[in-house]
Design an enzyme around this catalytic site. Structure first.
Site, PDB file in Angstrom:
ATOM      1  N   LYS A 130      32.419  34.015  26.693  1.00  0.00           N
ATOM      2  CA  LYS A 130      33.032  35.103  25.928  1.00  0.00           C
ATOM      3  C   LYS A 130      34.552  34.945  25.946  1.00  0.00           C
ATOM      4  O   LYS A 130      35.190  35.200  26.962  1.00  0.00           O
ATOM      5  CB  LYS A 130      32.667  36.461  26.545  1.00  0.00           C
ATOM      6  CG  LYS A 130      33.035  37.605  25.616  1.00  0.00           C
ATOM      7  CD  LYS A 130      33.168  38.924  26.316  1.00  0.00           C
ATOM      8  CE  LYS A 130      34.533  39.173  26.875  1.00  0.00           C
ATOM      9  NZ  LYS A 130      35.623  39.218  25.885  1.00  0.00           N
ATOM     10  N   GLU A 204      39.118  33.707  39.014  1.00  0.00           N
ATOM     11  CA  GLU A 204      40.481  33.168  38.903  1.00  0.00           C
ATOM     12  C   GLU A 204      41.347  34.276  38.325  1.00  0.00           C
ATOM     13  O   GLU A 204      41.210  34.621  37.150  1.00  0.00           O
ATOM     14  CB  GLU A 204      40.499  31.946  37.967  1.00  0.00           C
ATOM     15  CG  GLU A 204      39.689  30.768  38.452  1.00  0.00           C
ATOM     16  CD  GLU A 204      40.285  30.109  39.686  1.00  0.00           C
ATOM     17  OE1 GLU A 204      41.373  30.499  40.140  1.00  0.00           O
ATOM     18  OE2 GLU A 204      39.623  29.200  40.221  1.00  0.00           O
ATOM     19  N   CYS A 238      49.647  32.260  34.485  1.00  0.00           N
ATOM     20  CA  CYS A 238      49.403  32.858  35.811  1.00  0.00           C
ATOM     21  C   CYS A 238      50.102  32.084  36.932  1.00  0.00           C
ATOM     22  O   CYS A 238      50.366  32.630  37.987  1.00  0.00           O
ATOM     23  CB  CYS A 238      47.901  32.923  36.063  1.00  0.00           C
ATOM     24  SG  CYS A 238      47.105  31.355  35.748  1.00  0.00           S
ATOM     25  N   GLU A 335      53.025  40.911  37.922  1.00  0.00           N
ATOM     26  CA  GLU A 335      53.151  39.869  36.893  1.00  0.00           C
ATOM     27  C   GLU A 335      53.800  40.465  35.656  1.00  0.00           C
ATOM     28  O   GLU A 335      53.416  41.558  35.243  1.00  0.00           O
ATOM     29  CB  GLU A 335      51.778  39.432  36.381  1.00  0.00           C
ATOM     30  CG  GLU A 335      50.783  38.935  37.325  1.00  0.00           C
ATOM     31  CD  GLU A 335      49.558  38.433  36.552  1.00  0.00           C
ATOM     32  OE1 GLU A 335      49.497  37.231  36.315  1.00  0.00           O
ATOM     33  OE2 GLU A 335      48.667  39.236  36.207  1.00  0.00           O
TER      34      GLU A 335
HETATM   35  P1  NAD Z   1      41.916  40.675  31.230  1.00  0.00           P
HETATM   36  O1  NAD Z   1      41.462  40.783  32.632  1.00  0.00           O
HETATM   37  O2  NAD Z   1      42.392  41.909  30.551  1.00  0.00           O
HETATM   38  O3  NAD Z   1      40.733  40.109  30.300  1.00  0.00           O
HETATM   39  C1  NAD Z   1      40.093  38.888  30.612  1.00  0.00           C
HETATM   40  C2  NAD Z   1      38.720  38.859  29.950  1.00  0.00           C
HETATM   41  O4  NAD Z   1      37.891  39.863  30.530  1.00  0.00           O
HETATM   42  C3  NAD Z   1      38.721  39.116  28.451  1.00  0.00           C
HETATM   43  O5  NAD Z   1      37.788  38.249  27.839  1.00  0.00           O
HETATM   44  C4  NAD Z   1      38.265  40.566  28.363  1.00  0.00           C
HETATM   45  O6  NAD Z   1      37.665  40.891  27.125  1.00  0.00           O
HETATM   46  C5  NAD Z   1      37.263  40.633  29.503  1.00  0.00           C
HETATM   47  N1  NAD Z   1      36.995  41.978  30.056  1.00  0.00           N
HETATM   48  C6  NAD Z   1      37.793  43.073  29.991  1.00  0.00           C
HETATM   49  N2  NAD Z   1      37.201  44.117  30.659  1.00  0.00           N
HETATM   50  C7  NAD Z   1      36.032  43.649  31.145  1.00  0.00           C
HETATM   51  C8  NAD Z   1      34.992  44.214  31.933  1.00  0.00           C
HETATM   52  N3  NAD Z   1      35.035  45.491  32.352  1.00  0.00           N
HETATM   53  N4  NAD Z   1      33.937  43.440  32.287  1.00  0.00           N
HETATM   54  C9  NAD Z   1      33.883  42.139  31.894  1.00  0.00           C
HETATM   55  N5  NAD Z   1      34.828  41.555  31.148  1.00  0.00           N
HETATM   56  C10 NAD Z   1      35.892  42.283  30.767  1.00  0.00           C
HETATM   57  O7  NAD Z   1      43.026  39.532  31.206  1.00  0.00           O
HETATM   58  P2  NAD Z   1      43.898  39.026  29.996  1.00  0.00           P
HETATM   59  O8  NAD Z   1      44.911  40.076  29.663  1.00  0.00           O
HETATM   60  O9  NAD Z   1      43.007  38.507  28.898  1.00  0.00           O
HETATM   61  O10 NAD Z   1      44.628  37.739  30.648  1.00  0.00           O
HETATM   62  C11 NAD Z   1      45.764  37.816  31.422  1.00  0.00           C
HETATM   63  C12 NAD Z   1      45.402  37.785  32.896  1.00  0.00           C
HETATM   64  O11 NAD Z   1      44.671  36.608  33.202  1.00  0.00           O
HETATM   65  C13 NAD Z   1      46.648  37.730  33.793  1.00  0.00           C
HETATM   66  O12 NAD Z   1      46.478  38.622  34.857  1.00  0.00           O
HETATM   67  C14 NAD Z   1      46.651  36.280  34.298  1.00  0.00           C
HETATM   68  O13 NAD Z   1      47.330  36.098  35.526  1.00  0.00           O
HETATM   69  C15 NAD Z   1      45.203  35.978  34.387  1.00  0.00           C
HETATM   70  N6  NAD Z   1      44.948  34.524  34.356  1.00  0.00           N
HETATM   71  C16 NAD Z   1      44.553  33.896  35.505  1.00  0.00           C
HETATM   72  C17 NAD Z   1      44.324  32.513  35.514  1.00  0.00           C
HETATM   73  C18 NAD Z   1      43.879  31.783  36.746  1.00  0.00           C
HETATM   74  O14 NAD Z   1      43.410  30.666  36.612  1.00  0.00           O
HETATM   75  N7  NAD Z   1      43.995  32.358  37.918  1.00  0.00           N
HETATM   76  C19 NAD Z   1      44.472  31.783  34.325  1.00  0.00           C
HETATM   77  C20 NAD Z   1      44.871  32.462  33.181  1.00  0.00           C
HETATM   78  C21 NAD Z   1      45.089  33.836  33.196  1.00  0.00           C
END
Ligand code: NAD
Length: 430
Positions: A130, A204, A238, A335
Site C-alpha cells: 500500500k 522503520e 528520515c 523531525e
Molecule cells: P505516515 O506514518 O503518516 O504514513 C505512512 C503510511 O502509513 C502511509 O501509507 C499511510 O497511508 C499509512 N497509514 C496511516 N495511518 C495508518 C494506520 N492507522 N494504519 C496503517 N497504516 C496507516 O508517514 P508519512 O508522512 O507518509 O512519511 C513520513 C514519515 O516516514 C517520517 O516520520 C519519516 O521519518 C518516516 N520514514 C522513515 C523511514 C525509515 O526507513 N526509517 C524511511 C522513510 C520515511
C-alpha cells in the site's frame, strides 16, 4: 479483502517455487525497470515533486540494484547448524511467513516498495503493498510491471486515501506480517493493534539525525556532507543530518560555511536538471514545516538562512538554517521533514554524545572528527542504528533500522531478507 484473498491463494504454490525460480523472476524485473527507467522516474517526480535528477540517478537505479542483490542472496540462502550442545544437534531453516502487508510513506515510493517487495518475494512470501495516498503513481506502474512477470496474486497493490486501508491489513488475521515504513506515531498504533493477532512486525520509523563535529574535524567536509542532504528531496528524508552539534571553537566558522553553501541550493521546478530543491509533498506539509520553523523562532533560535516562503508558484520551502538552538526546543527534538537544519554547540566529546543521545529517535547519526579512531570511539557511544564516520554515505547493504522510537527490526542486506521469515529448528540426538 480481494487482495488478501488473492495473496492467500497464490501463497502455497509461490512458497514451493525454488529459490532459483524466484531469483530469475526478480532479475527479470530489474532488467525491465532499467528499460523503463525514464517512464517510472518521470511518474515519480511528477507525483511527488522530487527533482528528476534524483529519481534518475538515485531512486530507480538503487531499486534495480536491490532487486539484483536479493536475487543473488536467495540463491545462497541456506539453513545452518546451531551451536554444538552435548547431546543434541539442531539445524535451522528460514521459512516464508505467508502473506505480508507492506505499508510505505510518500518520500521514496519506488525505493521503499522495492526494499520491501524484493526480500519478501525472494523468501517465498506473497505481498500486498500500500503506497502512501499522496503519491501512488509510480508504485501503480511498478505493480503493472511486477504483475506482467510474477504469477497472479503474488504481488497486489492497493491504493486509497483513508488510513483505514492500512489499518485493515494490520487487523486482518489472514495477514501474517506487517512491514511498515512511516512515522513513529502511526508505527506505535500498528504495534498496538498488530499485537492482537501476534503479527510479525518490521518497523522503520522517524529520525532526527545528529551530526557531531569535533574541534579538529574538516569543517568543509562536514558542511559538504550536511549540504548534500539538506535540500535533497527537500529534506524529506528520515536519515538526514539535521541536528548539527559542533564544538564551540568552530561554531562560528561552521555556521558561516553552512550559510555560504546554501547559496548553491537552487530551489525550483522538479523537472529542471538544475534544480536541487524541489517542492515539498503537499500544501498541508508545507504549512507544517513553516509552523515548525516558526516554533524555532518563537523559542529563540536565530534564522541564518531561509525562514521565509520563496516567492514561487508551488509548495516550496527555502533551505533554512536555525542557529543558537538548545536541546529543549521543539525544532531540536522533532523531525522537520523539510529542508531545515538546526545547530547547537558542545564543549567536548562527552557533552557532544550527551546532546546527540538526548533524543527519542536513533536512526542515523554522523561523526566528523580529526581522525577515524576518534570518530569511531564517538560513533560507538551513539544510540543510533547506523553511524557514518567522516562521511554521510550509507552502506546500501548494511543492516538498516532504528534504536528507540525509530523502529524495530532491520531492513536491507541479509537481515532484510531474514526479517521476512519464520525460523524453524530441527533437533535430534547426537
Ligand atoms: P505516515 O506514518 O503518516 O504514513 C505512512 C503510511 O502509513 C502511509 O501509507 C499511510 O497511508 C499509512 N497509514 C496511516 N495511518 C495508518 C494506520 N492507522 N494504519 C496503517 N497504516 C496507516 O508517514 P508519512 O508522512 O507518509 O512519511 C513520513 C514519515 O516516514 C517520517 O516520520 C519519516 O521519518 C518516516 N520514514 C522513515 C523511514 C525509515 O526507513 N526509517 C524511511 C522513510 C520515511
Amino acid at each position: 479483502d480481494l487482495a488478501i484473498d488473492a495473496a492467500h491463494k497464490s501463497q502455497e504454490s509461490w512458497s514451493k517455487s525454488s529459490p532459483v525460480e524466484r531469483s530469475t523472476l526478480l532479475l527479470k524485473i530489474a532488467d525491465r525497470l532499467e528499460v523503463n527507467l525514464n517512464e517510472i522516474a518521470i511518474a515519480e517526480s511528477l507525483d511527488n515533486g522530487k527533482p528528476i535528477r534524483e529519481t534518475m540517478a538515485a531512486d530507480i537505479p538503487l531499486a534495480v540494484d536491490h532487486l539484483r542483490y536479493f536475487a543473488a542472496c536467495i540463491r545462497t540462502q541456506e539453513g545452518s547448524l546451531s551451536e554444538i550442545d552435548n547431546d543434541t544437534i539442531a539445524y535451522h531453516f528460514h521459512e516464508p511467513l505467508g502473506v505480508v502487508g507492506q505499508i510505505i510513506p510518500w518520500n521514496f515510493p519506488i525505493l521503499m516498495a522495492i526494499w520491501k517487495i524484493a526480500p519478501a518475494l525472494a523468501m517465498g512470501n506473497t505481498v500486498i503493498i500500500k503506497p502512501a495516498p499522496q503519491d501512488p503513481l509510480a508504485v501503480i506502474k511498478l505493480g503493472e510491471v511486477l504483475n506482467s512477470i510474477f504469477p497472479p496474486g503474488v504481488v497486489n497493490v492497493i491504493v486509497g486515501s483513508s488510513p483505514d486501508i492500512g489499518a485493515a491489513l494490520v487487523d486482518s488475521p489472514d495477514v501474517n506480517m506487517i512491514s511498515f515504513t512511516g512515522s513513529s506515531m502511526v508505527g506505535s498504533k500498528i504495534m498496538e493493534s498488530g499485537g492482537k493477532t501476534m503479527k510479525r512486525l518490521l518497523m522503520e520509523l522517524g529520525g532526527k539525525g545528529a551530526l557531531i563535529m569535533t574541534e579538529d574535524c574538516d569543517i568543509q567536509a562536514a558542511v559538504g556532507g550536511i549540504a548534500s542532504v539538506w535540500g535533497f528531496h527537500s529534506g524529506q528524508i528520515c536519515t538526514a543530518p539535521t541536528r548539527v552539534i559542533c564544538h564551540k571553537s568552530i561554531y562560528e566558522e561552521t555556521v558561516n560555511t553552512l550559510k555560504a553553501t546554501s547559496e548553491f541550493m537552487t530551489v525550483g521546478d522538479a523537472r529542471e536538471e538544475s534544480t536541487l530543491v524541489g517542492p515539498v509533498i503537499t500544501e498541508a506539509h508545507r504549512d507544517r514545516v513553516e509552523a515548525f520553523i516558526q516554533s524555532g523562532i518563537d523559542d529563540g533560535a536565530e534564522v541564518i538562512v531561509g525562514g521565509e516562503r520563496p516567492n514561487m508558484n508551488g509548495y516550496f520551502v527555502a533551505p533554512t538554517l536555525l542557529a543558537g538552538c538548545n536541546p529543549d526546543m521543539h525544532v531540536v527534538k522533532e523531525e522537520a521533514f523539510g529542508p531545515v537544519v538546526v545547530v547547537m554547540s558542545h564543549d567536548g566529546d562527552e557533552h557532544a554524545v550527551e546532546l546527540a543521545n538526548d533524543s527519542d529517535y536513533g536512526l542515523f547519526s554522523y561523526v566528523y572528527a580529526g581522525n577515524t579512531t576518534r570518530a569511531y570511539d564517538l560513533g560507538r557511544k551513539l544510540e543510533s542504528g547506523n553511524v557514518a564516520l567522516n562521511s554521510i554515505a550509507p552502506h546500501m547493504y548494511a543492516p538498516f533500522g532504528g534504536f528507540k522510537m525509530s523502529g524495530v527490526g532491520r531492513d536491507r542486506g541479509r537481515w532484510g531478507l531474514e526479517a521476512y521469515s519464520e525460523v524453524q529448528a530441527i533437533n535430534w540426538p547426537s
